[in-house]
Scaffold this active site. Structure first.
Site, PDB file in Angstrom:
ATOM      1  N   ALA A 286       0.797  -1.226   0.000  1.00  0.00           N
ATOM      2  CA  ALA A 286       0.000   0.000   0.000  1.00  0.00           C
ATOM      3  C   ALA A 286       0.828   1.275   0.000  1.00  0.00           C
ATOM      4  CB  ALA A 286      -0.930  -0.012   1.218  1.00  0.00           C
ATOM      5  N   ARG A 287       1.941   1.284   0.689  1.00  0.00           N
ATOM      6  CA  ARG A 287       2.688   2.526   0.872  1.00  0.00           C
ATOM      7  C   ARG A 287       3.556   2.893  -0.320  1.00  0.00           C
ATOM      8  NH1 ARG A 287       6.633   0.306   5.663  1.00  0.00           N
ATOM      9  NH2 ARG A 287       7.839  -1.242   4.493  1.00  0.00           N
ATOM     10  N   GLU A 288       3.628   2.033  -1.322  1.00  0.00           N
ATOM     11  CA  GLU A 288       4.538   2.244  -2.437  1.00  0.00           C
ATOM     12  C   GLU A 288       3.864   3.094  -3.514  1.00  0.00           C
ATOM     13  OE1 GLU A 288       5.828  -1.750  -3.317  1.00  0.00           O
ATOM     14  OE2 GLU A 288       6.705  -1.984  -1.333  1.00  0.00           O
TER      15      GLU A 288
ATOM     16  N   ARG B 117       1.733  -1.169   4.852  1.00  0.00           N
ATOM     17  CA  ARG B 117       2.206  -2.026   3.759  1.00  0.00           C
ATOM     18  C   ARG B 117       1.205  -3.120   3.383  1.00  0.00           C
ATOM     19  NH1 ARG B 117       7.423  -4.757   2.188  1.00  0.00           N
ATOM     20  NH2 ARG B 117       7.107  -7.016   2.218  1.00  0.00           N
TER      21      ARG B 117
ATOM     22  N   ASN C  35       2.246  -9.922  -0.700  1.00  0.00           N
ATOM     23  CA  ASN C  35       3.348 -10.453  -1.496  1.00  0.00           C
ATOM     24  C   ASN C  35       4.111 -11.565  -0.776  1.00  0.00           C
ATOM     25  OD1 ASN C  35       4.490 -10.267  -4.085  1.00  0.00           O
ATOM     26  ND2 ASN C  35       6.284  -9.173  -3.294  1.00  0.00           N
TER      27      ASN C  35
ATOM     28  N   SER D   8       8.245  -0.468  -4.965  1.00  0.00           N
ATOM     29  CA  SER D   8       9.312   0.484  -4.695  1.00  0.00           C
ATOM     30  C   SER D   8       9.807   0.189  -3.266  1.00  0.00           C
ATOM     31  CB  SER D   8       8.804   1.931  -4.795  1.00  0.00           C
ATOM     32  OG  SER D   8       7.986   2.290  -3.695  1.00  0.00           O
ATOM     33  N   PHE D   9      11.102   0.440  -3.012  1.00  0.00           N
ATOM     34  CA  PHE D   9      11.975   1.186  -3.892  1.00  0.00           C
ATOM     35  C   PHE D   9      13.314   0.467  -3.986  1.00  0.00           C
ATOM     36  CE2 PHE D   9      12.368   2.595   0.441  1.00  0.00           C
ATOM     37  CZ  PHE D   9      13.726   2.726   0.671  1.00  0.00           C
TER      38      PHE D   9
ATOM     39  N   TYR E 106      16.841 -10.064  -1.124  1.00  0.00           N
ATOM     40  CA  TYR E 106      16.751 -10.947   0.041  1.00  0.00           C
ATOM     41  C   TYR E 106      15.824 -12.104  -0.314  1.00  0.00           C
ATOM     42  CZ  TYR E 106      12.675  -7.872   0.616  1.00  0.00           C
ATOM     43  OH  TYR E 106      11.539  -7.139   0.398  1.00  0.00           O
TER      44      TYR E 106
ATOM     45  N   GLU F 194      11.441  -2.709  -8.838  1.00  0.00           N
ATOM     46  CA  GLU F 194      11.559  -1.849  -7.665  1.00  0.00           C
ATOM     47  C   GLU F 194      11.901  -0.456  -8.175  1.00  0.00           C
ATOM     48  OE1 GLU F 194      10.928  -2.459  -4.553  1.00  0.00           O
ATOM     49  OE2 GLU F 194      10.870  -4.647  -4.403  1.00  0.00           O
TER      50      GLU F 194
END
Length: 429
Positions: free
Chosen positions: A183-185, A236, A255, A307-308, A360, A382
């Site tokens: 959500a925050r991207e 998120r 995700n 992102s990011f 990661y 990203e």
């Protein structure tokens, strides 16, 4: 036909209150060996890790005010270098609000005839849904608005099907692009809206609509995205509740909820940012995306925009490589090169590679599920998140002046991905 979007004017915007972030500090962390990496990644008090630290890349972490001193003491005790980039992230949030309000005020003073889609703000869910509806109404021969289902809180999961052959040409491959699974991207949303514009409203590459059909889902996490505007800017996950008594923690990382290596590189702790849910596909949002991926075997490219980090990533999230890893890598290089050629000089070049090796390990991702579902070219983008040195608008925060450049640059990558797919098909013919 020119399409005017008066709906996108935001004269009197109501921004989320940011008191919950008051005195939270944003750190960059530099690790020098595996021992420091493992120590940093094992810290178990509340941290919001924006970028995991590796020996090649600094970590970025938001630390709540009650833990700022403890965090510094911990790092100092292990000889880990750090810099406090922003002492109070609330001030950066207020600056983001002010910059967006200034742009909205300037737009409101223009005549209606100048109100095309303005790629200088981040639009809320209602505005996006209204835009999708009006685009479909204005271009019925090319665009179909589809409601794929409902989110956890009952919001529509809308997406567009774009085709000049009404999705009836079996020889045309489909490219599926989505954004805002996290959500925050916010910076990922303009990229999908810009793709719609270039495929429908302001077409400059006719071959991209002649040779391909498109599915574009601008908001893959509508509940979380709405909350990031009205509740918590750095939210998120989705908004699944009922997981713990009193809902002391809630939400599932969408995700990490796909049925591919489920649970291997995620968390069963509801209070973490990477909580994978009660089971694979427990969330209605991931079920909708799953169903799209299985809806047509012509889907040959899937781009999940995040992102990011200036990265183009491919599977598997475990670090193992799929059989077509070389093809994925070559395609990623071509997309990254297209972006790097048009990006700002101050911005870092895109890197390409396996997601676990470059970033990661992660499991249950949309990108990996795309591969599992039979989509041969499945990637995570990203997008950039860092402005010029000295700016406090960094990470997930968005400077309005950077919105359109980011969208345009991402479109160059998407275009190059389509060209790569077309060349593969021609070579196989």
């Amino acid at each position: 036909m020119r399409w005017f979007l008066g709906i996108f004017v935001c004269v009197s915007c109501v921004y989320a209150r940011h008191e919950q972030y008051d005195e939270s500090a944003l750190f960059t962390v530099k690790v020098k060996d595996v021992e420091q990496i493992n120590y940093f990644n094992s810290l178990d008090y509340p941290l919001d890790i924006w970028m995991y630290a590796t020996q090649e890349r600094d970590g970025i972490v938001l630390v709540p005010k009650d833990y700022v001193q403890l965090f510094q003491d911990e790092l100092n005790s292990k000889g880990i270098e750090f810099v406090i980039e922003v002492e109070n992230i609330k001030e950066s949030l207020e600056l983001e609000d002010k910059l967006r309000a200034d742009k909205a005020r300037n737009r409101a003073m223009r005549s209606d005839n100048d109100l095309l889609v303005n790629f200088d703000d981040i639009y809320n869910l209602t505005e996006v849904n209204n835009y999708l509806k009006k685009i479909a109404e204005a271009y019925p021969d090319v665009v179909t608005l589809v409601n794929g289902g409902k989110s956890f809180e009952g919001r529509d999961m809308n997406y567009l099907k774009i085709s000049n052959s009404k999705f009836e040409n079996a020889s045309k491959p489909i490219i599926f692009v989505e954004s805002l699974l996290h959500a925050r991207e916010w910076v990922t949303l303009p990229a999908t809206l810009y793709a719609i514009e270039k495929l429908v409203v302001n077409v400059t590459d006719q071959d991209l609509i002649d040779d391909f059909d498109w599915i574009i889902m601008p908001v893959a996490n509508p509940d979380g995205y709405e909350f990031s505007h009205d509740g918590g800017r750095f939210w998120r996950k989705n908004r699944r509740n009922g997981l713990l008594p009193g809902d002391v923690c809630l939400g599932v990382d969408l995700n990490r909820n796909f049925d591919v290596f489920y649970g291997l590189g995620s968390s069963n702790n509801v209070c973490t940012e990477i909580y994978h849910g009660t089971s694979a596909f427990s969330e209605p949002e991931t079920q909708v995306i799953r169903d799209i991926l299985h809806s047509d075997d012509r889907i040959e490219m899937f781009l999940d925009l995040h992102s990011f980090g200036n990265l183009i990533l491919y599977g598997w999230g475990t670090g193992d490589l799929p059989e077509n890893a070389f093809t994925l890598h070559v395609g990623g290089i071509q997309m990254a090169t297209a972006i790097n050629e048009v990006k700002e000089d101050w911005n870092i070049n895109y890197r390409v590679g396996n997601s676990a090796l470059v970033l990661y390990p992660a499991s249950g991702t949309a990108m990996d599920y795309g591969l599992k579902a039979g989509v041969p070219l499945s990637y995570t983008y990203e997008l950039p998140g860092l402005r010029n040195s000295g700016s406090t608008i960094i990470g997930f925060l968005v400077d309005p002046d950077f919105i359109k450049p980011s969208a345009v640059q991402t479109w160059e990558g998407i275009k190059e991905g389509a060209i790569f797919l077309r060349n593969i098909r021609r070579n196989m013919a």
